[in-house]
Design a protein around this motif. Structure first.
Motif, PDB file in Angstrom:
ATOM      1  N   GLU A  28       5.022 -13.009   7.804  1.00  0.00           N
ATOM      2  CA  GLU A  28       5.291 -11.896   8.710  1.00  0.00           C
ATOM      3  C   GLU A  28       4.421 -10.698   8.356  1.00  0.00           C
ATOM      4  O   GLU A  28       4.076 -10.494   7.185  1.00  0.00           O
ATOM      5  CB  GLU A  28       6.763 -11.485   8.643  1.00  0.00           C
ATOM      6  N   LEU A  29       4.106  -9.919   9.379  1.00  0.00           N
ATOM      7  CA  LEU A  29       3.295  -8.718   9.228  1.00  0.00           C
ATOM      8  C   LEU A  29       4.104  -7.522   9.708  1.00  0.00           C
ATOM      9  O   LEU A  29       4.637  -7.531  10.827  1.00  0.00           O
ATOM     10  CB  LEU A  29       2.009  -8.848  10.048  1.00  0.00           C
ATOM     11  N   MET A  30       4.213  -6.498   8.869  1.00  0.00           N
ATOM     12  CA  MET A  30       4.973  -5.298   9.209  1.00  0.00           C
ATOM     13  C   MET A  30       4.008  -4.203   9.658  1.00  0.00           C
ATOM     14  O   MET A  30       3.048  -3.881   8.949  1.00  0.00           O
ATOM     15  CB  MET A  30       5.779  -4.809   8.008  1.00  0.00           C
ATOM     16  N   VAL A  77      -0.563   2.616  12.399  1.00  0.00           N
ATOM     17  CA  VAL A  77      -1.502   3.159  11.419  1.00  0.00           C
ATOM     18  C   VAL A  77      -1.690   2.272  10.190  1.00  0.00           C
ATOM     19  O   VAL A  77      -2.696   2.404   9.478  1.00  0.00           O
ATOM     20  CB  VAL A  77      -1.074   4.564  10.952  1.00  0.00           C
ATOM     21  N   SER A  78      -0.744   1.389   9.919  1.00  0.00           N
ATOM     22  CA  SER A  78      -0.900   0.555   8.723  1.00  0.00           C
ATOM     23  C   SER A  78      -0.224  -0.796   8.908  1.00  0.00           C
ATOM     24  O   SER A  78       0.739  -0.931   9.674  1.00  0.00           O
ATOM     25  CB  SER A  78      -0.334   1.255   7.477  1.00  0.00           C
ATOM     26  N   LEU A  79      -0.770  -1.782   8.197  1.00  0.00           N
ATOM     27  CA  LEU A  79      -0.254  -3.151   8.228  1.00  0.00           C
ATOM     28  C   LEU A  79       0.146  -3.561   6.822  1.00  0.00           C
ATOM     29  O   LEU A  79      -0.591  -3.329   5.863  1.00  0.00           O
ATOM     30  CB  LEU A  79      -1.330  -4.110   8.745  1.00  0.00           C
ATOM     31  N   ILE A 120       8.977   0.439  13.148  1.00  0.00           N
ATOM     32  CA  ILE A 120       8.139  -0.654  12.656  1.00  0.00           C
ATOM     33  C   ILE A 120       8.243  -1.823  13.628  1.00  0.00           C
ATOM     34  O   ILE A 120       9.274  -2.013  14.279  1.00  0.00           O
ATOM     35  CB  ILE A 120       8.540  -1.124  11.233  1.00  0.00           C
ATOM     36  N   SER A 121       7.161  -2.573  13.743  1.00  0.00           N
ATOM     37  CA  SER A 121       7.155  -3.821  14.500  1.00  0.00           C
ATOM     38  C   SER A 121       6.882  -4.951  13.527  1.00  0.00           C
ATOM     39  O   SER A 121       6.101  -4.793  12.586  1.00  0.00           O
ATOM     40  CB  SER A 121       6.077  -3.808  15.590  1.00  0.00           C
ATOM     41  N   ILE A 122       7.520  -6.090  13.768  1.00  0.00           N
ATOM     42  CA  ILE A 122       7.342  -7.248  12.891  1.00  0.00           C
ATOM     43  C   ILE A 122       6.679  -8.372  13.685  1.00  0.00           C
ATOM     44  O   ILE A 122       7.196  -8.806  14.722  1.00  0.00           O
ATOM     45  CB  ILE A 122       8.687  -7.717  12.303  1.00  0.00           C
TER      46      ILE A 122
END
Length: 397
Positions: free
Chosen positions: A260-262, A250-252, A271-273
């Motif tokens: 890095e992008l959470m 739902v959010s970045l 959470i995925s990184i």
């Protein structure tokens, strides 16, 4: 004996001053012209709450349009912009007076607003009318409405100001608008129900979260090279990869350094990184029930995530690669923001209608955590957007 008497007298005095006194003492020494506010949109109260971050007290409640949602600050002037989804307009707030000074009509059902880094333009995706309104912030008027895909949820402008990335939830596409020409230069099919958008600091790549297919799209943005530079004249817009993450991303949240992008996976409690340089999904870990939003500290060390389903905020140490604390807040936390000094975290509790303020201090021996609840500030009904603005009051008007 005199020393003990002095201490006995001093302690009540310090207690009477309160924590807000020490907060003001810790702020930059800018003098009486310095201001530091948080602006909170209250979706069911049709208001914006202004919190004075020098004292953590409610400074003012400003009436705006119907169903205010998104809010953004201008980095070049002391103005705040509020999107009113119900009345399809944008309220312009003078941050020095904390009053609405203009109302700009847009099109159907806008939810978010993004402001270019030079402070000259703002972009609003109108989900009910399949277009993006372009606002001249100096003239305070709409200078164009660009047709895009179905049900656009968000329009995000790249840091260099050249591209507006639009997520079209209704037809699973992304529109890329040329900011100079104000026309769509590419429409790219991506994954299902694209929503949140993050653009790298160098404006070369965008990432789009697709809540309907548990994926994040990586999109290379067109690069024009100047005369005399090596390489081809341009690199076209294209989808680089569709990256599998958890359920319902739902959010970045992008680290300030862009490395890095959470990703908050709402229905996976995780959470995925993503490594932005090579488009690889690295760590994925449980973070709490129904994670909804995140924010990263300016030094790239900590990620804070609101857990909508467990009324808590998770603190993730990016260097250690693990969660180090879980903090209890109000009911159904969603949006959040850090103060400019990074020492206070502001959390919007959407169901209980308040803002939880969490303090970060230097770790001490025998203490279980370096975080503590500082105060709870009542705002309006369904607070759903927050932005922080610090500035000096203008001497010229």
């Amino acid at each position: 004996m005199r020393k003990l008497l002095f201490i006995a007298v001093l302690i009540p005095i310090l207690a009477g001053l309160g924590w807000w006194y020490f907060r003001e003492q810790a702020l930059p020494d800018y003098g009486p012209a310095y201001r530091e506010y948080a602006y909170v949109t209250n979706g069911k109260s049709n208001t914006v709450s202004v919190i004075d971050l020098r004292t953590f007290a409610l400074a003012k409640t400003i009436p705006v349009g119907s169903e205010p949602t998104g809010v953004a600050a201008n980095s070049k002037k002391n103005e705040i912009y509020v999107v009113n989804a119900g009345s399809s307009n944008v309220s312009v707030i003078d941050a020095e007076a904390n009053a609405v000074v203009a109302t700009i009509g847009v099109h159907g059902r806008p939810y978010f607003i993004d402001v270019a880094e030079d402070g000259k333009r703002a972009y609003v995706a109108n989900s009910g009318s399949a277009n993006v309104s372009v606002i001249d912030l100096e003239k305070r008027l709409v200078i164009g409405n660009v047709r895009v895909g179905a049900s656009p949820g968000l329009a995000r402008v790249s840091p260099d100001g050249s591209t507006i990335v639009v997520s079209n939830r209704g037809d699973n596409t992304v529109s890329l608008i040329d900011a100079k020409l104000l026309r769509v230069r590419a429409t790219l099919p991506v994954c299902q129900q694209p929503e949140d958008i993050a653009v790298l600091p160098d404006s070369t790549k965008a990432f789009v979260a697709c809540s309907g297919s548990s994926q994040v799209a990586s999109i290379a943005l067109k690069i024009e090279t100047k005369a005399g530079e090596k390489g081809s004249d341009k690199k076209d817009d294209r989808v680089m990869a569709l990256l599998d993450v958890g359920r319902t991303p739902v959010s970045l949240t992008l680290k300030p350094d862009g490395g890095e992008l959470m990703v908050c996976n709402f229905d996976s409690d995780s959470i995925s990184i993503i490594e932005t340089g090579n488009d690889e999904v690295g760590n994925s870990l449980e973070i709490g029930q129904r994670p909804s939003r995140g924010v990263v500290a300016l030094d790239n060390s900590r990620l804070y995530v609101t857990n909508f389903g467990s009324n808590s905020v998770a603190v993730y140490d990016i260097d250690l690669g693990r969660r180090i604390a879980t903090l209890t807040v109000g009911s159904h936390p969603d949006g959040l923001a850090l103060t400019p000094d990074q020492n206070y975290l502001l959390v919007l509790d959407t169901q209980s209608g308040d803002v939880t303020v969490i303090q970060k201090r230097k770790a001490r021996k025998l203490e279980p955590t370096e975080y503590s609840l500082l105060t709870l500030i009542p705002v309006g009904m369904q607070p759903n957007g927050i932005v922080v603005k610090s500035f000096l009051v203008s001497t010229k008007k």
